[in-house]
Design an enzyme around this catalytic site. Sequence first.
Site, PDB file in Angstrom:
ATOM      1  N   GLU A   1      -4.214   3.041 -74.595  1.00  0.00           N
ATOM      2  CA  GLU A   1      -5.405   2.784 -74.135  1.00  0.00           C
ATOM      3  C   GLU A   1      -6.174   2.552 -75.446  1.00  0.00           C
ATOM      4  O   GLU A   1      -6.254   3.632 -76.477  1.00  0.00           O
ATOM      5  CB  GLU A   1      -6.253   2.958 -73.135  1.00  0.00           C
TER       6      GLU A   1
ATOM      7  N   CYS B   1     -10.938   7.900 -69.782  1.00  0.00           N
ATOM      8  CA  CYS B   1     -10.258   7.801 -70.702  1.00  0.00           C
ATOM      9  C   CYS B   1      -9.131   8.373 -70.438  1.00  0.00           C
ATOM     10  O   CYS B   1      -8.971   9.685 -69.469  1.00  0.00           O
ATOM     11  CB  CYS B   1     -10.367   9.313 -72.302  1.00  0.00           C
TER      12      CYS B   1
END
Length: 367
Positions: free
Chosen positions: A92, A341
């Site tokens: 990511e 996250c």
Amino acid sequence: MEKSSIYGLTWTNLTEWLEAHGQKKFRATQVWDWLYRKRVKTFEEMSNVPKETIELLTANFVMNTLEEQVVQESTDGTTKYLFKLSDGNLIETVMMKQEYGLSVCVTTQVGCNIGCTFCASGLLKKSRDLTAGEIVEQIMNVQHYLDGRNLEERVSHVVVMGIGEPFDNYDNVMDFLRVINHDKGLAIGARHITVSTSGLAPRIIDFANEDFQVNLAISLHAPNNELRTSIMRINKTYSIEKLMEAIHYYVNKTNRRITFEYIMLKGVNDHKKEALELAALLGEHRHLAYVNLIPYNPVDEHIDYERSTKEDVLAFYDTLKKNGINCVIRREHGTDIDAACGQLRSKQIKRVGVRERMKQKQAAAEE
């Protein structure tokens, strides 16, 4: 021979490599100009570079090892990217629009072994480190995304706070910093770059000895060993005492401010007692300590944790301020997308896993 990313070469690496392969030293300037200023996507577009050099680069390097899988755009301008690496792993990257410019949060590892109980990144253990090139490419992919929409915007700030522990991938992260900070590279100012660590004390000392003016952030999240060990496994290896020794060295060596990140977990670490302990812990370096209070983003798998109430966060903040500690409550980004996250990656891996199991069941039924 597997080709590596051209973005993984520092200025020194590229110059030495070209000279070792019979090329003029100044070719490095030309190549970097095309990569980071003109931001081309193929070697063939480097029109003032000789064909011989182009063929040499093409034979040994690639420019695009990341494949965009998912892009999520928030109403506040935050954009989250899911990239597939050449080996199929997913990572990511997040772009955040700030008052001071565009900030990108990069990932440094595939998964994470630090074992923070509140973090989505640690749900999927580390499988490998990212190369310097794969980290740089995250920035380049975001910049290409902006360029492709004719947005005259430039990535101006970088935070190394994505999936993984940066100091557990130290050498590659240092090369990444050398590329993005170099005046012939992306030329992102050192003071616009922040590296976050969960507390690998020996690497904090190494980082203090580097010739960088890059900012350092410590993921602290608790002011005493008992509490910190219960939510961060790394504290078993590097206790708060060891961590503070390394921080003391860093501060004395660099005279630079350190940000201490503190995630607010309801009923866990958000009482006045912890606020007073934190103020006492940071007291010696209060003139260079800056606490970032972070509202918790709930993760489906971590049902034991809830975010602290706004009242408790404000009370914690007030206690720190009254005890002479500079602090701020972090502004949230991307609350309408998979903001935590590691959350987007985790969900995507689950979806793929479900699809694969369904395919296997269907195949078994047809036999």
